[in-house]
Every structure is written in C-alpha cells, then in structure tokens.
Design a protein around this motif. Structure first.
Motif, PDB file in Angstrom:
ATOM      1  N   PHE A 218       0.832  -1.198   0.000  1.00 44.59           N
ATOM      2  CA  PHE A 218       0.000   0.000   0.000  1.00 44.59           C
ATOM      3  C   PHE A 218       0.870   1.254   0.000  1.00 44.59           C
ATOM      4  O   PHE A 218       0.622   2.205  -0.744  1.00 44.59           O
ATOM      5  N   LEU A 219       1.892   1.276   0.837  1.00 41.80           N
ATOM      6  CA  LEU A 219       2.749   2.457   0.925  1.00 41.80           C
ATOM      7  C   LEU A 219       3.539   2.667  -0.363  1.00 41.80           C
ATOM      8  O   LEU A 219       3.717   3.794  -0.829  1.00 41.80           O
ATOM      9  N   PHE A 237      -0.372   2.478  11.524  1.00 43.22           N
ATOM     10  CA  PHE A 237      -0.640   1.323  12.376  1.00 43.22           C
ATOM     11  C   PHE A 237      -0.800   0.125  11.435  1.00 43.22           C
ATOM     12  O   PHE A 237      -1.806   0.003  10.738  1.00 43.22           O
ATOM     13  N   ALA A 238       0.216  -0.727  11.384  1.00 43.88           N
ATOM     14  CA  ALA A 238       0.297  -1.771  10.359  1.00 43.88           C
ATOM     15  C   ALA A 238      -0.179  -3.117  10.886  1.00 43.88           C
ATOM     16  O   ALA A 238       0.470  -3.707  11.756  1.00 43.88           O
ATOM     17  N   TYR A 254     -10.371  -1.300  -0.258  1.00 44.79           N
ATOM     18  CA  TYR A 254      -8.943  -1.069  -0.043  1.00 44.79           C
ATOM     19  C   TYR A 254      -8.656   0.326   0.503  1.00 44.79           C
ATOM     20  O   TYR A 254      -7.864   0.499   1.421  1.00 44.79           O
ATOM     21  N   GLN A 255      -9.286   1.339  -0.099  1.00 44.89           N
ATOM     22  CA  GLN A 255      -8.973   2.701   0.315  1.00 44.89           C
ATOM     23  C   GLN A 255      -9.324   2.928   1.783  1.00 44.89           C
ATOM     24  O   GLN A 255      -8.503   3.418   2.563  1.00 44.89           O
ATOM     25  N   GLN A 256     -10.544   2.552   2.172  1.00 46.36           N
ATOM     26  CA  GLN A 256     -10.944   2.766   3.559  1.00 46.36           C
ATOM     27  C   GLN A 256     -10.123   1.906   4.511  1.00 46.36           C
ATOM     28  O   GLN A 256      -9.731   2.356   5.595  1.00 46.36           O
ATOM     29  N   LEU A 257      -9.828   0.673   4.095  1.00 39.09           N
ATOM     30  CA  LEU A 257      -9.036  -0.218   4.940  1.00 39.09           C
ATOM     31  C   LEU A 257      -7.662   0.385   5.210  1.00 39.09           C
ATOM     32  O   LEU A 257      -7.171   0.392   6.346  1.00 39.09           O
ATOM     33  N   PHE A 258      -7.042   0.914   4.172  1.00 39.51           N
ATOM     34  CA  PHE A 258      -5.712   1.500   4.325  1.00 39.51           C
ATOM     35  C   PHE A 258      -5.756   2.797   5.128  1.00 39.51           C
ATOM     36  O   PHE A 258      -4.981   2.999   6.070  1.00 39.51           O
ATOM     37  N   LEU A 259      -6.690   3.667   4.790  1.00 33.33           N
ATOM     38  CA  LEU A 259      -6.720   4.993   5.402  1.00 33.33           C
ATOM     39  C   LEU A 259      -7.061   4.955   6.884  1.00 33.33           C
ATOM     40  O   LEU A 259      -6.608   5.813   7.646  1.00 33.33           O
ATOM     41  N   ILE A 326      -7.690  -2.589  12.587  1.00 32.40           N
ATOM     42  CA  ILE A 326      -8.492  -1.650  13.369  1.00 32.40           C
ATOM     43  C   ILE A 326      -9.924  -1.759  12.856  1.00 32.40           C
ATOM     44  O   ILE A 326     -10.185  -1.533  11.672  1.00 32.40           O
ATOM     45  N   PRO A 327     -10.874  -2.135  13.712  1.00 37.75           N
ATOM     46  CA  PRO A 327     -12.242  -2.360  13.241  1.00 37.75           C
ATOM     47  C   PRO A 327     -12.977  -1.055  12.989  1.00 37.75           C
ATOM     48  O   PRO A 327     -12.584   0.015  13.469  1.00 37.75           O
ATOM     49  N   LEU A 328     -14.055  -1.158  12.229  1.00 34.17           N
ATOM     50  CA  LEU A 328     -14.952  -0.024  12.058  1.00 34.17           C
ATOM     51  C   LEU A 328     -15.765   0.168  13.335  1.00 34.17           C
ATOM     52  O   LEU A 328     -15.906  -0.761  14.140  1.00 34.17           O
TER      53      LEU A 328
END
Length: 356
Positions: A218-219, A237-238, A254-259, A326-328
C-alpha cells in the motif's frame, strides 16, 4: 475517563492500487538469506559466470559494502551490483575503493525497473563522491548507466542482491545529463518531476522483512512518495498480513481499509505512552477517528493492542505493528457487547465539516 481531542488538517493522498497486491496478500515467498550469505552466493555466481576479478573484489570488500549500505539507511539488506568484465580490470588495473563502490547501489533494482526509469534519473551508489545516472531512453534496446551498457539479464538475484554485468567500469564524477538532451523529451508546463525512488522505499523494505507485505505494498503505491518537496507527517498502524488477507479480492474496501490505519502526524511510542487515556485523533477517513487507550501499561488503538511499537521511524513517518485490523465503529460496538472484559474504547463519530 478523561479525554483530549486533537484535530488535524488532513489531505487526500493519491492512490494507485494494482492487481499485483493480490499476490502479496496470498503468497509469501520464503525470506532471502541474510546479506552476508547473499554476498557470498553472489561472489560464487560471479566467478562461475566468468567475472572472476569482481568476484574476488567482492569477497575482499564484503564487510565494507554491508557497512556502507547500513550507513545509507537502507537496512543493509538490499543491493544492486554492476560488474565490469575481467578485461576491464586487466586494462584499468585495480580501481580505488571509492571507484569500485560506485558499482554498488543500496537499492534492489530489477531490469524492468531500470528500463522504466526516465532518462537522467539518479541511482544512489555507495561511493561517497559519485553517483549513477540513467543515460538510456525507453526506445533503446539496452539500458545504459553513465553511458555504460548493461549486458543482458541479471547474473544473480536472490531477492536481496541483484548482480548485472556491464561493458566497462563506470566513470567517476559523471555529470548528470540534461533532460532536454533526451530525444523523446517534450517540455510541458503541466508536467511535474517525480523522483525515481519513493520516499517510502526504506520503510517498505523494513515492513517486508517483518512480515507486513500488504501494508508495505500500500505504501509503495502512493504517488505522493515520488513527489519532491512535499511536507508529509504520518503514523502508520500496520496490521499483520494474516489479518488483511481476507480482503484480498475486495478492491472497493482497499482505500478505507488502508486509510483508517493512518494518522496525519508523527506519533512515536514515547508520545503514545505520555498521552492522556482516551486521546482521540482524526484520521484520513471522513467521520472517523482513532482513540488511544491504556490498560495496565498496555496501549490500544481503537481496542487493538499495539504489539510492535516503533517498528520503523524517522522524522516524518513512524510505524507501529498490530496483530489485527483496526475495526470499524459498528464492529467495535458489537465486540464490546459480546466481550465485557475487553477494555472500553470510546470512539466518537462527529460529522466532518472540514470540507464544507
């Protein structure tokens, strides 16, 4: 519970997500041998391939190469070697250490990567006073560096060390060629200059070596990493790959998961330890925030334990390792009802009006 709130100006990074990410999320190749063994193997392969002089030289300066690579802050685990033929050693004689180190780069560069680098791109070297520059263009049949052509495919490649044969020694104090001498160059006021290597390269290497291949990918895909003079402050936070692999085919998330694993500021482990329990940070996802809580000297981010603090850090980015995602917020609420023993995490969701 005392709570302090920190609101930060956020910006939207650019995102490139490629299907190659699926490979990293579903298959992990075994780690390459440690750098000393890689150099031993590379020297043996050079000798077997007819590059005897460079093989002997590599054996003599292996410790120096590893030391110089570490000083260049690239973990000492990635290396590209450009080997002149034995005939060049016969004609030139034994070069100085500074000159021979010009043929070592503290990055692992595949042939396809070299072919994709623009004309005049700078390639770092271990030489203290000289650099390498791409002097070929995409239409050329061979890649050339400092006007010396690379001969064919890599002689050796174990994932850490890559070895190429070249036609002759690189010239020291080579002057960077002007971009407008490239026959394919067309000036455009709308073009921007990108660095050939992302500023995330170093942290990406470290994450890969620790088993965080997906977050590393991702990075690496962030265009902002290739932009010059861009102010960037970031805490990552990886989560471990095992926690993310279930999303390997779910491109829309993907975008929300990464951000939601980023905070637009630098938070070292010492900073997290000194924070008031319940400190809240706005992150990159609209309407969401991350809350730092502590239970018996153990720190959590939105209920997920920070298991590997300060995995990597410098003055603009720090990485903390997590065992899980990190959960929603709705997932957090459900888990708290199911497990009353779990430490309370207060995640408040306020409307984000920063863009209005």
């Amino acid at each position: 519970m005392a709570k302090s709130s920190t609101t930060m100006a956020s910006f939207k990074p650019f995102f490139f997500f490629f299907s190659s990410l699926l490979y990293f999320s579903t298959a992990q190749s075994p780690p390459p041998p440690p750098p000393p063994q890689s150099l031993i193997n590379a020297a043996e392969t050079l000798s077997n391939s007819g590059y005897i002089s460079m093989s002997l030289t590599l054996e003599l300066i292996a410790d120096t190469v590893i030391s110089r690579a570490a000083k260049n802050s690239l973990t000492g685990s990635a290396l590209t070697i450009f080997s002149p033929p034995d005939s060049s050693f016969s004609d030139f004689g034994q070069p100085s250490l500074s000159h021979i180190l010009l043929h070592f780069s503290p990055v692992s560069i595949s042939l396809s990567s070299l072919q994709s680098l623009p004309f005049s791109s700078k390639i770092p070297s271990l030489s203290p006073s000289s650099s390498l520059y791409v002097t070929s263009v995409s239409s050329d049949s061979r890649v050339s560096i400092n006007n010396v052509e690379i001969v064919g495919s890599p002689i050796y490649d174990d994932g850490y060390v890559i070895v190429f044969g070249i036609e002759d020694f690189f010239t020291q104090n080579f002057t960077q060629p002007e971009t407008n001498r490239n026959p394919n160059f067309k000036s455009s006021p709308q073009c921007i200059r990108l660095d050939p290597f992302s500023r995330f390269y170093e942290v990406s290497l470290m994450l890969k070596s620790k088993g965080y291949l997906i977050m590393s990918s991702f990075l690496e895909l962030q265009l902002i990493g290739f932009l010059k003079n861009t102010e960037l402050k970031l805490t990552v936070f990886a989560p471990m790959d095992d926690a993310v692999v279930g999303f390997s085919g779910d491109f829309p998330v993907y975008q929300q998961l990464f951000l939601r694993h980023l905070v637009p500021c630098v938070l070292y482990w010492t900073d997290l330890n000194e924070m008031v329990n319940g400190t809240e940070f706005k992150n990159y996802v609209n309407g969401l925030s991350l809350t730092i809580t502590k239970v018996n000297d153990v720190s959590f981010v939105d209920g997920v334990e920070i298991t590997y603090p300060d995995l990597y850090y410098n003055d603009w980015v720090v990485v903390h390792g997590l065992q899980s995602l990190i959960p929603l917020p709705d997932q957090i609420d459900g888990e708290m009802h199911e497990d009353p023993v779990k430490p309370e995490v207060d995640v408040s969701i306020a409307p984000d009006r920063s863009e209005f």
